[in-house]
Design an enzyme around this catalytic site. Structure first.
Site, PDB file in Angstrom:
ATOM      1  N   ILE A 198      -7.042  -4.423  20.226  1.00 11.89           N
ATOM      2  CA  ILE A 198      -7.711  -5.543  19.563  1.00 11.89           C
ATOM      3  C   ILE A 198      -6.749  -6.731  19.515  1.00 11.89           C
ATOM      4  O   ILE A 198      -5.553  -6.563  19.259  1.00 11.89           O
ATOM      5  CB  ILE A 198      -8.151  -5.152  18.132  1.00 11.89           C
ATOM      6  CG1 ILE A 198      -9.007  -3.880  18.154  1.00 11.89           C
ATOM      7  CG2 ILE A 198      -8.909  -6.317  17.479  1.00 11.89           C
ATOM      8  CD1 ILE A 198     -10.288  -3.986  18.958  1.00 11.89           C
ATOM      9  N   VAL A 257       0.806  -1.220   0.000  1.00 10.24           N
ATOM     10  CA  VAL A 257       0.000   0.000   0.000  1.00 10.24           C
ATOM     11  C   VAL A 257       0.840   1.271   0.000  1.00 10.24           C
ATOM     12  O   VAL A 257       0.334   2.350  -0.319  1.00 10.24           O
ATOM     13  CB  VAL A 257      -0.989   0.030   1.183  1.00 10.24           C
ATOM     14  CG1 VAL A 257      -1.961  -1.130   1.102  1.00 10.24           C
ATOM     15  CG2 VAL A 257      -0.269   0.054   2.527  1.00 10.24           C
ATOM     16  N   TYR A 272       3.566   6.102  15.091  1.00 17.05           N
ATOM     17  CA  TYR A 272       2.266   5.461  14.902  1.00 17.05           C
ATOM     18  C   TYR A 272       1.130   6.446  15.182  1.00 17.05           C
ATOM     19  O   TYR A 272       0.176   6.553  14.393  1.00 17.05           O
ATOM     20  CB  TYR A 272       2.161   4.252  15.830  1.00 17.05           C
ATOM     21  CG  TYR A 272       0.844   3.510  15.728  1.00 17.05           C
ATOM     22  CD1 TYR A 272       0.576   2.672  14.646  1.00 17.05           C
ATOM     23  CD2 TYR A 272      -0.127   3.636  16.719  1.00 17.05           C
ATOM     24  CE1 TYR A 272      -0.624   1.987  14.551  1.00 17.05           C
ATOM     25  CE2 TYR A 272      -1.335   2.959  16.631  1.00 17.05           C
ATOM     26  CZ  TYR A 272      -1.580   2.140  15.549  1.00 17.05           C
ATOM     27  OH  TYR A 272      -2.781   1.468  15.461  1.00 17.05           O
TER      28      TYR A 272
END
Length: 245
Positions: free
Chosen positions: A184, A59, A152
């Protein structure tokens, strides 16, 4: 007609859960990932999807993103829903963070979001009555920041900036939103990517547990469906109470 869906980072974690959720509705699903094809993930999607594409994609590379866009356009004739999940996390004290590590995180998380979003928005039709949906994965850290995660945090804060700008630029025919997960249970929170101290801190939230990828996928499915018709430009937390904006 079956919805035409693209999911990036589609072989593991949140991306795999999202791909499976949309496949279960009979969508035509394109799976894009930089990793080698995961036959288990692909087979699970194929079991429900009307049609499945598997695409290799970095990406952060403009040519790679353009190439998958061409394949999707040729095969599906466009896109109705995109869930951009590809990303990386990096933990290090600022003074111990080489510029190369910063560049890598920004290239994948922020540049990648820009490239995928630009490609996707170019392939989306959508109308005010039946808008297309672009859903980006940001992070709860984009709101509260965190020491030793500055590249980040910066990258995910930038994703929110893209979402808010695109939501205005492409309304009303495309609804653009971000999901901002809390902790998560995926590889990104594994021992290889995050220290034991920070894993423990992630659990110091009101619900005192890691979320499940499927819980993020359910939110993506909601945003892409009729219930999400009045959402655009939003950063929506599924975070166990880690941040309460």
């Amino acid at each position: 007609m079956s919805a035409r869906v693209l999911v990036t980072g589609a072989y593991r974690g949140i991306g795999a859960a999202c791909a499976l959720a949309f496949a279960a509705t009979g969508a035509r699903v394109a799976l894009a990932d930089i990793r080698k094809p995961d036959e288990t993930a692909i087979s699970a999607v194929q079991a429900g999807a009307t049609e499945t594409l598997t695409l290799a994609c970095d990406v952060s590379d403009e040519g790679s993103v353009a190439a998958i866009g061409e394949v999707v356009q040729q095969t599906f004739g466009g896109l109705d829903i995109v869930v951009h999940c590809a990303g990386v996390i990096h933990e290090a004290a600022l003074l111990e963070t080489p510029v190369a590590d910063f560049d890598r995180v920004i290239a994948i998380n922020l540049r990648g979001s820009f490239l995928v979003g630009k490609m996707a928005l170019g392939l989306m039709g959508g109308t005010a009555e039946e808008p297309a949906r672009l859903i980006m994965i940001a992070s709860d850290m984009a709101y509260y920041g965190r020491e030793t995660f500055s590249p980040y945090v910066a990258s995910k804060h930038g994703v929110l900036g893209l979402v808010r700008s695109w939501a205005k630029e492409f309304a009303p025919r495309v609804l653009v939103n971000a999901i901002c997960p809390g902790p998560i249970d995926t590889e990104m929170l594994g021992a290889a990517n995050m220290s034991a101290e920070w894993r423990a801190r992630e659990l110091a939230i009101p619900l005192a547990r890691f979320g499940k990828p499927e819980e993020i996928a359910e939110l993506a499915w909601f945003l892409a469906g009729s219930g999400g018709r009045y959402f655009t430009g939003q950063g929506i937390g599924s975070n166990g109470g880690s941040i309460m904006p």
